[in-house]
Design a protein around this motif. Structure first.
Motif, PDB file in Angstrom:
ATOM      1  N   GLU A   1      -1.575   1.948  -9.995  1.00 30.85           N
ATOM      2  CA  GLU A   1      -2.392   2.401  -8.573  1.00 30.85           C
ATOM      3  C   GLU A   1      -2.332   3.886  -8.493  1.00 30.85           C
ATOM      4  N   THR A   2      -3.451   4.236  -7.681  1.00 33.95           N
ATOM      5  CA  THR A   2      -3.099   5.637  -7.409  1.00 33.95           C
ATOM      6  C   THR A   2      -2.371   6.228  -6.303  1.00 33.95           C
TER       7      THR A   2
ATOM      8  N   VAL B   1       0.831  -1.140   0.042  1.00 34.65           N
ATOM      9  CA  VAL B   1       0.096  -0.011   0.065  1.00 34.65           C
ATOM     10  C   VAL B   1       0.658   1.231   0.110  1.00 34.65           C
TER      11      VAL B   1
ATOM     12  N   ARG C   1      -1.196  -5.876  -0.096  1.00 32.47           N
ATOM     13  CA  ARG C   1      -1.056  -5.898  -1.777  1.00 32.47           C
ATOM     14  C   ARG C   1      -1.574  -7.051  -2.190  1.00 32.47           C
TER      15      ARG C   1
ATOM     16  N   ARG D   1      -2.637   7.955  -3.786  1.00 30.03           N
ATOM     17  CA  ARG D   1      -3.105   7.776  -2.516  1.00 30.03           C
ATOM     18  C   ARG D   1      -4.255   6.396  -2.898  1.00 30.03           C
ATOM     19  N   PRO D   2      -3.834   5.183  -2.554  1.00 29.84           N
ATOM     20  CA  PRO D   2      -4.791   4.052  -3.137  1.00 29.84           C
ATOM     21  C   PRO D   2      -6.160   4.073  -2.134  1.00 29.84           C
TER      22      PRO D   2
ATOM     23  N   SER E   1      -0.262  -1.513   5.182  1.00 28.76           N
ATOM     24  CA  SER E   1      -1.080  -1.603   3.912  1.00 28.76           C
ATOM     25  C   SER E   1      -0.895  -3.159   3.618  1.00 28.76           C
TER      26      SER E   1
ATOM     27  N   THR F   1      -3.906  -2.930  -2.262  1.00 31.68           N
ATOM     28  CA  THR F   1      -3.485  -2.236  -3.052  1.00 31.68           C
ATOM     29  C   THR F   1      -3.209  -3.269  -4.468  1.00 31.68           C
ATOM     30  N   ARG F   2      -3.199  -2.471  -5.563  1.00 24.04           N
ATOM     31  CA  ARG F   2      -3.262  -2.904  -7.127  1.00 24.04           C
ATOM     32  C   ARG F   2      -1.979  -3.187  -7.284  1.00 24.04           C
TER      33      ARG F   2
END
Length: 469
Positions: free
Chosen positions: A201-202, A30, A183, A204-205, A181, A211-212
């Motif tokens: 991924e952004t 993350v 993943r 700020r996920p 975080s 998280t991607r």
């Protein structure tokens, strides 16, 4: 061996779009803050990673690339050497129960990684699918892995889901164990798969605990594929997590060659000089402090006179064609098949091992080597009465393993031989006193040759208070 228990999940199971199979590993991480690194060894400071030049006002959005490695495979030390040579760092997700096992890293390897400013993250104790085990077992797998790694001196803030499998419940458990975080896998587009997925991924996920990341990088990937995946993420802006398993010349589907990894690291290091992208660990991206460790729930030994085994009659079906809470284990050169017999010794079913092409080793059915959901807990210094009904074309014996505090399973001892039988007979044997440091045992009747072995109605009792056979 990967533990498998009763499938209990809360909410929909989230997995990679392309699951690599029963033994595949996967991860989760993350991000939140694009900062320099903090130390991965407790109590010290670490310098920022290389390649963090600020972009000019006309540059594209600043992007981060994280190079992540699953399961603590020993071949990844070659990748770590290449990273160091190019001033790069990675995040290594470790199954602490496998540390020191063949083909896996040692604790010395982990300390070498951390000394070179790589990040050590969690991946469960024994590569457990946390969506397929009971909630308490999932908590032990997630929390105790972090406890083990922290006890070895590492700051552990990032987690990766084995098999990329998570549910809302397991995401809550990861957060509850103190991670910052977690993943997943297979949710970022690449030239290999996931067409139509996001390019990155952004920054700020939306979900720090899912998280991607791309699918696992393997033998199908080329240098051009790796470069294109980075370039598209750089263009989109955001965070790209690439995932690796073995870095060797085996040619297996889950490996890439050291030569290819060297080419990619050379290209990536040069790319960072453009000022629009930096290579960072997952912790660098996410930021935040390391939270206190949380121990998973304790699995207590069975009361005197109580059978300590779950599903002792093998009647309840589990996943992958196995009885719930049981697994087949083998080593050496032989072929083994588990089949179902109807009726069983006392119930609807029994299970039969068929061994062929025998050259070495053995095969057995035994309680899952987990952290307490299936493998029965024991007390140091106590002896246990092991019992099972069997019929066999060859001699057999009880083979016994124990688990230590870290979650590592070790061969312990074996019983005398029991003769081949054409009808069911009960094998009974009392173990020696359980050695210091052992917290659970698992056992099964084995075959050391070609043959057939049918078993049913297993029992395990503390010898103090054990019922008569």
């Amino acid at each position: 061996m990967s533990p498998r228990g009763k499938g209990i999940a809360s909410g929909p199971i989230r997995m990679s779009r392309k699951r690599a199979g029963l033994w595949a590993a996967s991860w989760v991480s993350v991000l939140l803050l694009l900062t320099g690194a903090t130390s991965l060894i407790n109590g010290s400071q670490a310098p920022s990673g290389s390649g963090t030049t600020s972009p000019t006002p006309s540059a594209a959005p600043l992007s981060s690339v994280s190079l992540t490695f699953d399961a603590g495979r020993s071949s990844q030390m070659e990748a770590a050497r290449i990273l160091k040579d190019h001033g790069l760092r990675g995040t290594f997700f470790i199954d602490s129960g496998f540390v020191g096992a063949p083909d896996y890293m040692t604790t010395d390897n982990l300390h070498t990684l951390a000394a070179d400013q790589n990040e050590i993250g969690g991946h469960t104790v024994t590569l457990a699918d946390v969506t397929s085990v009971e909630p308490d077992e999932a908590s032990r797998q997630i929390c105790n892995d972090r406890v083990n790694l922290t006890d070895w001196g590492f700051k552990v803030t990032s987690f990766a889901y084995p098999f990329a499998a998570s549910t809302p419940k397991s995401e809550e458990q990861v957060a509850g164990c103190g991670y910052n975080s977690a993943r997943g896998l297979g949710e970022i587009t690449t030239p290999i798969d996931c067409a139509g997925c996001a390019a990155a991924e952004t920054v700020r996920p939306a979900d720090l605990f899912r998280t991607r990341a791309t699918s696992e990088v393997g033998s199908k990937w080329t240098l051009a594929d790796l470069q294109a995946t980075v370039a598209q993420a750089e263009k989109a802006g955001g965070w790209l997590q690439l995932t690796f398993y073995d870095v060797d010349n085996s040619g297996s589907p889950r490996s890439i060659s050291p030569a290819l990894f060297e080419q990619f690291a050379t290209w990536l290091a040069a790319r960072t000089q453009q000022g629009t992208m930096a290579v960072r660990t997952v912790h660098d991206v996410i930021g935040s402090v390391a939270k206190p460790v949380v121990n998973g729930p304790v699995a207590a030994p069975a009361a005197p006179g109580t059978n300590a085994l779950r599903n002792p009659g093998l009647e309840t079906a589990g996943k992958y064609g196995l009885p719930q809470c049981w697994q087949v284990s083998s080593y050496g050169k032989n072929a083994v098949v588990l089949s179902t017999l109807n009726p069983g010794h006392s119930g609807v079913v029994a299970r039969r091992l068929d061994v062929s092409e025998y050259s070495s080793g053995d095969a057995k059915l035994l309680p899952v080597l987990d952290l307490g959901a299936c493998a029965p807990s024991v007390s140091t210094g106590h002896s246990y009465s092991l019992r099972a009904w069997y019929q066999s074309t060859a001699k057999t014996q009880f083979e016994v393993y124990y688990r230590n505090k870290l979650g590592t399973w070790t061969y312990w001892t074996a019983s005398p031989w029991f003769a081949a039988n054409t009808s069911y007979e009960q094998a009974i044997w009392d173990t020696p006193p359980v050695p210091a440091g052992a917290e659970a045992i698992s056992f099964g009747l084995n075959l050391f040759s070609d043959g057939q072995l049918a078993t049913d109605d297993y029992e395990m009792y503390d010898t103090v208070g054990a019922p008569s056979p």
